[in-house]
Write an enzyme that holds these catalytic residues in place. Structure first.
Site, PDB file in Angstrom:
ATOM      1  N   HIS A  79       0.795  -1.237   0.000  1.00 54.08           N
ATOM      2  CA  HIS A  79       0.000   0.000   0.000  1.00 54.08           C
ATOM      3  C   HIS A  79       0.827   1.288   0.000  1.00 54.08           C
ATOM      4  O   HIS A  79       0.270   2.376  -0.059  1.00 54.08           O
ATOM      5  CB  HIS A  79      -0.956   0.023   1.206  1.00 54.08           C
ATOM      6  CG  HIS A  79      -0.246   0.275   2.510  1.00 54.08           C
ATOM      7  ND1 HIS A  79       0.435  -0.700   3.179  1.00 54.08           N
ATOM      8  CD2 HIS A  79      -0.101   1.401   3.239  1.00 54.08           C
ATOM      9  CE1 HIS A  79       0.960  -0.198   4.272  1.00 54.08           C
ATOM     10  NE2 HIS A  79       0.660   1.081   4.338  1.00 54.08           N
TER      11      HIS A  79
HETATM   12  C1  UD1 Z   1      -1.950   5.456   6.307  1.00 57.11           C
HETATM   13  C2  UD1 Z   1      -0.619   5.840   6.943  1.00 57.11           C
HETATM   14  C3  UD1 Z   1       0.400   4.726   6.714  1.00 57.11           C
HETATM   15  C4  UD1 Z   1      -0.140   3.390   7.160  1.00 57.11           C
HETATM   16  C5  UD1 Z   1      -1.460   3.144   6.463  1.00 57.11           C
HETATM   17  C6  UD1 Z   1      -2.069   1.827   6.852  1.00 57.11           C
HETATM   18  C7  UD1 Z   1      -0.068   8.237   6.911  1.00 57.11           C
HETATM   19  C8  UD1 Z   1       0.846   9.226   6.313  1.00 57.11           C
HETATM   20  N1  UD1 Z   1      -0.076   7.027   6.327  1.00 57.11           N
HETATM   21  O1  UD1 Z   1      -1.741   5.372   4.916  1.00 57.11           O
HETATM   22  O2  UD1 Z   1       1.559   5.023   7.446  1.00 57.11           O
HETATM   23  O3  UD1 Z   1       0.785   2.384   6.837  1.00 57.11           O
HETATM   24  O4  UD1 Z   1      -2.341   4.199   6.823  1.00 57.11           O
HETATM   25  O5  UD1 Z   1      -3.273   1.637   6.211  1.00 57.11           O
HETATM   26  O6  UD1 Z   1      -0.726   8.535   7.866  1.00 57.11           O
HETATM   27  N2  UD1 Z   1      -9.221   4.876   2.402  1.00 57.11           N
HETATM   28  C9  UD1 Z   1     -10.428   4.261   2.369  1.00 57.11           C
HETATM   29  N3  UD1 Z   1     -10.994   3.911   3.557  1.00 57.11           N
HETATM   30  C10 UD1 Z   1     -10.395   4.155   4.744  1.00 57.11           C
HETATM   31  C11 UD1 Z   1      -9.162   4.808   4.748  1.00 57.11           C
HETATM   32  C12 UD1 Z   1      -8.570   5.159   3.574  1.00 57.11           C
HETATM   33  O7  UD1 Z   1     -11.000   4.013   1.315  1.00 57.11           O
HETATM   34  O8  UD1 Z   1     -10.951   3.806   5.786  1.00 57.11           O
HETATM   35  C13 UD1 Z   1      -8.584   5.244   1.117  1.00 57.11           C
HETATM   36  C14 UD1 Z   1      -8.915   6.647   0.672  1.00 57.11           C
HETATM   37  O9  UD1 Z   1      -8.994   6.659  -0.717  1.00 57.11           O
HETATM   38  C15 UD1 Z   1      -7.677   7.403   1.108  1.00 57.11           C
HETATM   39  C16 UD1 Z   1      -6.582   6.374   0.913  1.00 57.11           C
HETATM   40  O10 UD1 Z   1      -7.197   5.133   1.263  1.00 57.11           O
HETATM   41  O11 UD1 Z   1      -7.462   8.570   0.378  1.00 57.11           O
HETATM   42  C17 UD1 Z   1      -5.383   6.582   1.757  1.00 57.11           C
HETATM   43  O12 UD1 Z   1      -5.718   6.701   3.143  1.00 57.11           O
HETATM   44  P1  UD1 Z   1      -4.765   7.558   4.116  1.00 57.11           P
HETATM   45  O13 UD1 Z   1      -5.183   7.442   5.507  1.00 57.11           O
HETATM   46  O14 UD1 Z   1      -4.616   8.936   3.573  1.00 57.11           O
HETATM   47  O15 UD1 Z   1      -3.360   6.871   3.930  1.00 57.11           O
HETATM   48  P2  UD1 Z   1      -2.956   5.337   3.911  1.00 57.11           P
HETATM   49  O16 UD1 Z   1      -2.381   5.036   2.571  1.00 57.11           O
HETATM   50  O17 UD1 Z   1      -4.030   4.452   4.430  1.00 57.11           O
END
Ligand code: UD1
Length: 397
Positions: free
Chosen positions: A203
């Site tokens: 991811h």
């Molecule tokens: C975040 C953390 C990362 C961790 C990861 C685990 C930061 C900088 N990154 O990254 O360190 O390893 O979480 O998952 O804080 N989304 C959904 N549903 C959710 C959450 C996210 O669909 O419940 C999607 C959305 O499109 C979102 C994308 O995932 O924009 C990324 O989510 P985000 O929390 O911004 O970062 P992660 O890549 O999950």
């Protein structure tokens, strides 16, 4: 004393679960659990609370997704209000996600003491948003709870005062040790036999946000799946990109079995019975060390080098040949021994809570001022301009 424990994203939940439990065992009632809402899907959040029996958060800030600046700013704004209303003595943040940094910043600027759990980890890779979060959170936290002595050394090298550093062990491993039997009692999906499949998680933006990189990675992963089937619980970001780049169909005819993200217990149950793990996660490198599963980490570096010195983890970057070679080697070797690094013994959260309970209620001393650091002289601006010009001539030459 009043405490706020912060959780925001999936890798936080297993780290706060034993801390909440330790506060309960110490009969500490003045503890609020704040969920920032960085992760909000059931499969990325609520299911973990259910699996790990974490109390329902007292507050959910509901910040959701956004750019780094948007997400960090939304958490800061909402958390500042929480701090103003509840006036805790301590805010406890865990890990390296945006929510941890945002809450640490908001609290510290209100004069509230901050404890950072999992402090001192360094990948030395400033292209990782998490590395920036780690550095900034550690810089402003009053207490730095570390998982291993290499982290202590990193902090010392950065000039951190010894009194702020407390080596306590690993709260994520507290959770693993507490839940492993339950996880192993969950039956495997019928098509998989123990030790005859690999688990894949992927991811990191650096691996999944570029079409060419993701395509190259899946070419080699599909190849590997002909040797050993792969179970792939896909993070929403990765699934979205696979769809967008038109790669999901290519997986359908392969032995890379793309499934929805798993909650804690099924994921640990699956991992613990796998032959090997391919990942770019941070925490999974540590869990596989304790489980004795070979871990092939598709990153050029790690903030958790202890997992490599323990012999379970190998870094292969995103180079297809290195990935392939590492998989062959793992398939042909006997499984590594499971290792418990010092203080990864299930008691880290209790140590943390005991340290916090022993802290005096009054706010810490104000930081010292009025010393003139070296080179704070009238020539500073000229030196800055010279530095920038030199930098430019080097990089353009
Ligand atoms: C975040 C953390 C990362 C961790 C990861 C685990 C930061 C900088 N990154 O990254 O360190 O390893 O979480 O998952 O804080 N989304 C959904 N549903 C959710 C959450 C996210 O669909 O419940 C999607 C959305 O499109 C979102 C994308 O995932 O924009 C990324 O989510 P985000 O929390 O911004 O970062 P992660 O890549 O999950």
């Amino acid at each position: 004393m009043k405490y706020i424990v912060v959780a925001g994203a999936r890798p936080n939940f297993m780290k706060i679960a034993p801390i909440m439990e330790a506060f309960r065992l110490r009969a500490q009632k003045q503890v609020l659990l704040v969920h920032t809402g960085q992760h909000y899907d059931d499969k990325m959040s609520d299911d973990f609370f259910a699996d790990l029996q974490i109390p329902k958060p007292d507050l959910n800030l509901g910040v959701g997704s956004g750019s780094h600046a948007q997400q960090t700013a939304r958490v800061m704004t909402a958390f500042e209000e929480v701090c103003n209303e509840h006036r805790p003595n301590w805010v406890i943040v865990v890990g390296d996600v945006n929510s941890a940094l945002a809450c640490a910043l908001a609290a510290k600027k209100l004069g509230i003491r901050v404890a950072h759990v999992e402090a001192g980890l360094r990948s030395k890779d400033m292209s990782m948003p998490e590395e920036i979060n780690r550095l900034c959170t550690d810089a402003i936290s009053d207490l730095l709870f570390t998982t291993d002595k290499m982290a202590d050394e990193n902090l010392r090298r950065e000039g951190v005062n010894e009194e702020r550093i407390r080596f306590v062990g690993n709260t994520m491993i507290d959770t693993l040790l507490r839940n492993i039997d339950k996880a192993l009692s969950i039956p495997l999906p019928t098509e998989f036999e123990a030790r005859e499949y690999a688990v894949l998680t992927l991811h990191r933006p650096s691996n999944v946000d570029s079409k060419s990189k993701l395509t190259a990675l899946f070419e080699v992963l599909i190849d590997i799946s002909r040797l050993i089937p792969i179970v792939f619980p896909a993070h929403p970001r990765t699934r979205h990109n696979l769809q967008q780049f038109g790669l999901e169909d290519t997986l359908q005819d392969s032995q890379v079995n793309l499934i929805a993200p798993l909650s804690y217990l099924p994921f640990i149950g699956l991992t613990a019975r796998s032959r090997l793990v391919l990942t770019d996660s941070g925490g999974i490198q540590e869990e596989t060390t304790v489980l004795g599963i070979p871990c092939i980490t598709m990153r050029p570096n790690t903030e958790r080098p202890i997992t490599c010195t323990m012999g379970t983890n190998i870094l292969v970057g995103s180079d297809p040949e290195r990935i392939r070679t590492a998989v062959f080697a793992a398939l042909n070797a006997s499984p590594p021994k499971n290792m418990l690094p010092e203080k990864w013994d299930g008691n880290a959260a209790m140590r943390i809570v005991d340290v916090l309970l022993a802290e005096p209620a009054a706010l810490g001393e104000p930081t010292q001022g009025n010393t003139l650091p070296p080179k704070w002289n009238a020539d500073a601006a000229a030196q800055v301009v010279d530095g920038v010009l030199n930098e430019h001539s080097v990089s353009s030459g």
